[in-house]
Enzyme design. Sequence first.
Site, PDB file in Angstrom:
ATOM      1  CG  ASP A  70      -1.911   1.135   1.237  1.00 51.61           C
ATOM      2  OD1 ASP A  70      -1.738   2.090   0.447  1.00 51.61           O
ATOM      3  OD2 ASP A  70      -2.864   1.086   2.030  1.00 51.61           O
ATOM      4  CG  ASN A  97       0.901   3.200 -13.293  1.00 54.00           C
ATOM      5  OD1 ASN A  97       0.382   3.857 -14.191  1.00 54.00           O
ATOM      6  ND2 ASN A  97       0.337   2.095 -12.796  1.00 54.00           N
ATOM      7  CE1 TYR A 165      -6.642  10.866 -11.902  1.00 56.10           C
ATOM      8  CE2 TYR A 165      -7.015  12.668 -13.431  1.00 56.10           C
ATOM      9  CZ  TYR A 165      -6.449  11.442 -13.141  1.00 56.10           C
ATOM     10  OH  TYR A 165      -5.687  10.794 -14.084  1.00 56.10           O
ATOM     11  CE  LYS A 169      -2.969  11.385 -12.227  1.00 53.60           C
ATOM     12  NZ  LYS A 169      -1.912  10.336 -12.217  1.00 53.60           N
TER      13      LYS A 169
END
Length: 259
Positions: A70, A97, A165, A169
């Site tokens: 994790d 990733n 999100y 990013k």
Amino acid sequence: MDAVNRPLGKVALVTGGGSGIGRASALALLGAGWTVVLAGRRKDALEETAALAVDSEGTEPERVLAVPTDIRSPEEVARLFDAVRDRYGRLDLLFNNAGAAAPRRPITETPFQDWNRVLDTIATGSFLCAREAFRLMSTQHPQGGRIINNGAPSAHVPRPNSSAYTAAKHAVHGLTKVLALDGRPYGITCGQIDVGNVSPPDGAPQPAAMQADGTMAVEATIPVERFTEALLLMASQPPGTTIQSLVVLPATMPFLGRG
């Protein structure tokens, strides 16, 4: 000859290696001669990726290692890098990733737990893995290595109703830049790939996406191979060269100008 001393080529670590882009990237790296460590929360998915490499690609079993992790946990990330060090003795490439998504909602309706989960996985997870990669890459011999972060077009322009999100990013985009600077004394480079719509692996139709004007539209996609080609290009650069940023998109995806 023990595993650390066996000549297995350069060593890469792929987070989120149990499915999707992570699995495709791991298989592509193995096909290009890399030894690959797979990290992710689901042990069965990681082992499935490893089995695919061995059964379909003819990869030697010792060239792929699955380590359930994790990446939101500093302790588990430290154990992951200990496993890399113990098994292979060095790390040449970290591909940050692993990601997380949340239903698109207006910020007034975004649950705090969704915000935490997305930021913890994408931003904090990338930081924790990069920190351990720096500790290993800066002290190994020969010194140095490469980090590639998986960004997104949202690192530059958001979609509506995607506060968690998009913030995550953007954080990765900033982390990429500072890692590129901080890595210079140690021969560590850091770049980022921002990929647009990738075709679903099961061949399912691409769902409609909300546009900036509130309308819904089905957008073009690219096969995952366009992403893995970009990853291999970045990973194959000599130590003194870096590809700082790549944006890989369907040519007609709404990203530039007004769409």
